[in-house]
Design a protein around this motif. Structure first.
Motif, PDB file in Angstrom:
ATOM      1  N   GLY A   1       4.461 -11.602  -0.349  1.00 62.24           N
ATOM      2  CA  GLY A   1       4.657 -10.438   0.516  1.00 62.24           C
ATOM      3  C   GLY A   1       5.257 -10.868   1.835  1.00 62.24           C
ATOM      4  N   ILE A   2       5.704  -9.859   2.600  1.00 60.62           N
ATOM      5  CA  ILE A   2       6.255 -10.140   3.932  1.00 60.62           C
ATOM      6  C   ILE A   2       5.127 -10.193   4.962  1.00 60.62           C
ATOM      7  CG2 ILE A   2       7.755  -9.235   5.755  1.00 60.62           C
ATOM      8  CD1 ILE A   2       9.351 -10.216   3.345  1.00 60.62           C
ATOM      9  N   ARG A   3       4.054  -9.436   4.694  1.00 59.61           N
ATOM     10  CA  ARG A   3       2.975  -9.310   5.678  1.00 59.61           C
ATOM     11  C   ARG A   3       2.467 -10.665   6.173  1.00 59.61           C
ATOM     12  NH1 ARG A   3      -2.006  -5.149   5.290  1.00 59.61           N
ATOM     13  NH2 ARG A   3      -2.746  -5.461   7.390  1.00 59.61           N
ATOM     14  N   GLU A   4       2.331 -11.639   5.259  1.00 53.69           N
ATOM     15  CA  GLU A   4       1.757 -12.920   5.648  1.00 53.69           C
ATOM     16  C   GLU A   4       2.771 -13.884   6.256  1.00 53.69           C
ATOM     17  OE1 GLU A   4       1.534 -11.518   2.618  1.00 53.69           O
ATOM     18  OE2 GLU A   4       1.887 -12.953   1.000  1.00 53.69           O
ATOM     19  N   LEU A   5       4.045 -13.525   6.289  1.00 53.99           N
ATOM     20  CA  LEU A   5       5.070 -14.442   6.795  1.00 53.99           C
ATOM     21  C   LEU A   5       5.197 -14.358   8.319  1.00 53.99           C
ATOM     22  CD1 LEU A   5       8.019 -14.020   4.240  1.00 53.99           C
ATOM     23  CD2 LEU A   5       6.043 -15.549   4.113  1.00 53.99           C
TER      24      LEU A   5
ATOM     25  N   ALA B   1       2.478  -0.125  -5.297  1.00 50.26           N
ATOM     26  CA  ALA B   1       2.971   0.404  -4.024  1.00 50.26           C
ATOM     27  C   ALA B   1       2.736  -0.594  -2.897  1.00 50.26           C
ATOM     28  CB  ALA B   1       2.268   1.719  -3.710  1.00 50.26           C
ATOM     29  N   HIS B   2       2.466  -1.863  -3.239  1.00 48.94           N
ATOM     30  CA  HIS B   2       2.064  -2.848  -2.242  1.00 48.94           C
ATOM     31  C   HIS B   2       3.238  -3.464  -1.490  1.00 48.94           C
ATOM     32  CE1 HIS B   2       0.499  -7.119  -1.433  1.00 48.94           C
ATOM     33  NE2 HIS B   2       0.086  -6.343  -0.444  1.00 48.94           N
ATOM     34  N   GLU B   3       3.992  -4.363  -2.158  1.00 48.04           N
ATOM     35  CA  GLU B   3       5.103  -5.032  -1.458  1.00 48.04           C
ATOM     36  C   GLU B   3       6.267  -5.300  -2.409  1.00 48.04           C
ATOM     37  OE1 GLU B   3       5.613  -7.292   1.678  1.00 48.04           O
ATOM     38  OE2 GLU B   3       3.551  -7.461   2.450  1.00 48.04           O
ATOM     39  N   HIS B   4       7.433  -5.435  -1.850  1.00 47.99           N
ATOM     40  CA  HIS B   4       8.656  -5.817  -2.571  1.00 47.99           C
ATOM     41  C   HIS B   4       9.426  -6.728  -1.608  1.00 47.99           C
ATOM     42  CE1 HIS B   4      11.996  -5.860  -5.208  1.00 47.99           C
ATOM     43  NE2 HIS B   4      12.201  -4.565  -5.384  1.00 47.99           N
ATOM     44  N   PRO B   5       8.926  -7.949  -1.441  1.00 45.83           N
ATOM     45  CA  PRO B   5       9.453  -8.784  -0.346  1.00 45.83           C
ATOM     46  C   PRO B   5      10.938  -9.107  -0.431  1.00 45.83           C
ATOM     47  CG  PRO B   5       7.962 -10.052  -1.779  1.00 45.83           C
ATOM     48  CD  PRO B   5       7.822  -8.619  -2.155  1.00 45.83           C
TER      49      PRO B   5
ATOM     50  N   ARG C   1       6.600   0.420  -2.015  1.00 41.44           N
ATOM     51  CA  ARG C   1       6.432  -1.009  -1.662  1.00 41.44           C
ATOM     52  C   ARG C   1       7.598  -1.465  -0.792  1.00 41.44           C
ATOM     53  NH1 ARG C   1       6.564  -1.973  -8.052  1.00 41.44           N
ATOM     54  NH2 ARG C   1       8.756  -1.725  -8.526  1.00 41.44           N
ATOM     55  N   VAL C   2       8.762  -0.833  -0.975  1.00 43.05           N
ATOM     56  CA  VAL C   2       9.924  -1.171  -0.153  1.00 43.05           C
ATOM     57  C   VAL C   2       9.637  -0.829   1.307  1.00 43.05           C
ATOM     58  CG1 VAL C   2      12.360  -0.652   0.285  1.00 43.05           C
ATOM     59  CG2 VAL C   2      11.523  -0.811  -2.075  1.00 43.05           C
ATOM     60  N   ALA C   3       9.037   0.348   1.538  1.00 45.90           N
ATOM     61  CA  ALA C   3       8.731   0.761   2.912  1.00 45.90           C
ATOM     62  C   ALA C   3       7.743  -0.214   3.554  1.00 45.90           C
ATOM     63  CB  ALA C   3       8.157   2.170   2.924  1.00 45.90           C
ATOM     64  N   ARG C   4       6.683  -0.569   2.827  1.00 48.97           N
ATOM     65  CA  ARG C   4       5.680  -1.471   3.405  1.00 48.97           C
ATOM     66  C   ARG C   4       6.303  -2.818   3.771  1.00 48.97           C
ATOM     67  NH1 ARG C   4       2.967   1.798   0.226  1.00 48.97           N
ATOM     68  NH2 ARG C   4       0.989   2.670   0.904  1.00 48.97           N
ATOM     69  N   SER C   5       7.064  -3.399   2.856  1.00 54.54           N
ATOM     70  CA  SER C   5       7.665  -4.708   3.158  1.00 54.54           C
ATOM     71  C   SER C   5       8.650  -4.589   4.313  1.00 54.54           C
ATOM     72  CB  SER C   5       8.370  -5.272   1.908  1.00 54.54           C
ATOM     73  OG  SER C   5       7.407  -5.686   0.953  1.00 54.54           O
ATOM     74  N   ASN C   6       9.412  -3.503   4.338  1.00 54.11           N
ATOM     75  CA  ASN C   6      10.380  -3.340   5.430  1.00 54.11           C
ATOM     76  C   ASN C   6       9.702  -3.104   6.772  1.00 54.11           C
ATOM     77  OD1 ASN C   6      13.302  -3.560   5.095  1.00 54.11           O
ATOM     78  ND2 ASN C   6      12.998  -2.202   3.355  1.00 54.11           N
ATOM     79  N   ILE C   7       8.624  -2.327   6.776  1.00 52.93           N
ATOM     80  CA  ILE C   7       7.901  -2.098   8.041  1.00 52.93           C
ATOM     81  C   ILE C   7       7.409  -3.430   8.602  1.00 52.93           C
ATOM     82  CG2 ILE C   7       5.762  -1.124   9.004  1.00 52.93           C
ATOM     83  CD1 ILE C   7       6.277   1.317   7.079  1.00 52.93           C
ATOM     84  N   HIS C   8       6.835  -4.272   7.735  1.00 53.23           N
ATOM     85  CA  HIS C   8       6.360  -5.584   8.209  1.00 53.23           C
ATOM     86  C   HIS C   8       7.525  -6.428   8.716  1.00 53.23           C
ATOM     87  CE1 HIS C   8       2.226  -5.020   7.161  1.00 53.23           C
ATOM     88  NE2 HIS C   8       2.505  -4.763   5.899  1.00 53.23           N
ATOM     89  N   LEU C   9       8.580  -6.515   7.909  1.00 50.46           N
ATOM     90  CA  LEU C   9       9.693  -7.400   8.282  1.00 50.46           C
ATOM     91  C   LEU C   9      10.379  -6.935   9.565  1.00 50.46           C
ATOM     92  CD1 LEU C   9      12.310  -9.029   5.953  1.00 50.46           C
ATOM     93  CD2 LEU C   9      13.001  -7.999   8.115  1.00 50.46           C
ATOM     94  N   LEU C  10      10.723  -5.655   9.611  1.00 51.61           N
ATOM     95  CA  LEU C  10      11.531  -5.171  10.737  1.00 51.61           C
ATOM     96  C   LEU C  10      10.764  -5.249  12.052  1.00 51.61           C
ATOM     97  CD1 LEU C  10      13.121  -2.163   8.828  1.00 51.61           C
ATOM     98  CD2 LEU C  10      14.355  -4.174   9.680  1.00 51.61           C
ATOM     99  N   THR C  11       9.463  -4.923  12.017  1.00 50.78           N
ATOM    100  CA  THR C  11       8.694  -4.992  13.274  1.00 50.78           C
ATOM    101  C   THR C  11       8.434  -6.441  13.669  1.00 50.78           C
ATOM    102  OG1 THR C  11       6.611  -4.698  12.049  1.00 50.78           O
ATOM    103  CG2 THR C  11       7.604  -2.728  12.999  1.00 50.78           C
ATOM    104  N   LYS C  12       8.248  -7.333  12.692  1.00 48.93           N
ATOM    105  CA  LYS C  12       8.076  -8.764  13.037  1.00 48.93           C
ATOM    106  C   LYS C  12       9.323  -9.321  13.719  1.00 48.93           C
ATOM    107  CE  LYS C  12       4.920  -9.996   9.254  1.00 48.93           C
ATOM    108  NZ  LYS C  12       3.818 -10.840   9.678  1.00 48.93           N
TER     109      LYS C  12
END
Ligand code: CP
Length: 320
Positions: free
Chosen positions: A12-16, A135-139, A171-182
């Motif tokens: 996932g992107i969340r942990e990166l 619906a979790h992640e699509h890193p 899952r695309v939205a969740r991964s993108n929210i994490h990536l873009l805000t990071k």
């Protein structure tokens, strides 16, 4: 800031960390050119084996992982549920353990259950790539989206991104929210109240706001990202009808007048023409939908290269 990627898995992107994401994007950029050559192949993963294990249908992700592996000279094996022993009742874990017994260097997994790739990563030995879990992640989708934004906007930091539609099941939205805000963008999400719950505002510490109307989210946006309605994940009626959804939440040319003058439009695909996006936008000059697909190959080459045992030095030696 981290400048290398030393993880065994991509779940996932969340942990990166931001530096890891940037390193993945920088590595993908070095691979982009290979797909534009006459001979689209380098020996970086010669002798390595990549298994694509897809429990859900896919056009873009499965094909681009296979192309990515082959362009790196790895052997790519594709397994789909309908033709595997999963149809005889074999479990996900037993399937993965049997595949691992054949010594793959990486297993790419898509599954309808959130957490399935992480489960395999905990229980097995092979590097695991999450190719979309429920619906979790699509890193890798978020990475290819970011690579596309960087290509056309030159940066991520400081951009205003609107993510519209079925955020709840995406899952695309969740991964993108994490990536873009990071990476320093601000994200506004909008759609029907049933598909964009207020709780999404708590997904990240900062940089995210929840809007009700898509007009407010699009106002001044540099990037307008539309999501597919994920009917396969909806267990009840989240809106009265597709027609009504198209009228109130489908992206139409008039909406883009509110965005920045040079705004770009993105969609992860597959698109529902005339529902979440008008055809003239999907096929219009601002649309980067096919650029996203092209960048998917470069991103997946980078991910396989970093996880399946390529080496930075070897890559540089070969001059790409
Ligand atoms: N964007 C995406 O994941 O497409 P596929 O379902 O076709 O792989």
């Amino acid at each position: 800031m981290t400048t290398t990627f030393k993880r065994k898995h991509l779940l996932g992107i969340r942990e990166l960390a931001a530096g890891e994401i940037t390193h993945l994007l920088d590595t993908a950029e070095t691979f982009r050119d290979i797909s534009r050559r006459e001979i689209k192949k380098v020996p970086a993963l010669r002798g390595r084996t990549v298994i694509n294990l897809f429990f859900e249908s896919s056009t873009r992700t499965r094909t681009s992982f296979e192309i990515a592996a082959k362009r790196l000279s790895a052997d790519a094996i594709n397994i789909s549920v309908s033709t595997s022993s999963v149809s005889k009742g074999e479990t996900l874990l037993d399937t993965a353990r049997n595949l691992e017994a054949m010594s793959p260097d990486c297993i790419v997994v898509r599954h309808s259950m959130a957490g399935a790739p992480a489960h395999l990563a905990r229980m097995g030995n092979a590097p695991i790539v999450n190719a979309g879990d429920g619906a979790h992640e699509h890193p890798t989708q978020a990475l290819l989206d970011a690579l596309t934004i960087r290509e056309y906007k030159g940066r991520i930091a400081g951009l205003k991104v609107a993510i519209l539609g079925d955020v709840l099941h995406s899952r695309v939205a969740r991964s993108n929210i994490h990536l873009l805000t990071k990476l320093g963008a601000t994200v506004a999400i909008a759609g029907p109240g049933t598909l964009v719950p207020e709780e999404f505002g708590e997904l990240v510490d900062e940089g995210l706001r929840v809007e009700r109307g898509i007009e407010a989210a699009i106002e001044g946006a540099d990037v307008v990202m539309i999501l597919r309605i994920q009917r396969e994940r909806q267990d009840s009626a989240f809106f009265p009808s597709m027609r009504e959804y198209a009228v109130h939440y489908g992206l139409k040319p008039k909406h883009l007048e509110r965005a920045a003058r040079d705004a770009i439009v993105m969609h992860p695909g597959p698109i529902n023409r005339g529902i979440e996006i008008a055809s003239e936008i999907a096929d219009g000059s601002r649309s980067l939908i096919l650029d996203q697909v092209a960048n998917g190959v470069a991103v997946r080459m980078a991910v396989l290269y970093l996880l399946a045992g390529g080496g930075r030095a070897e890559l540089e030696d070969k001059g790409h």
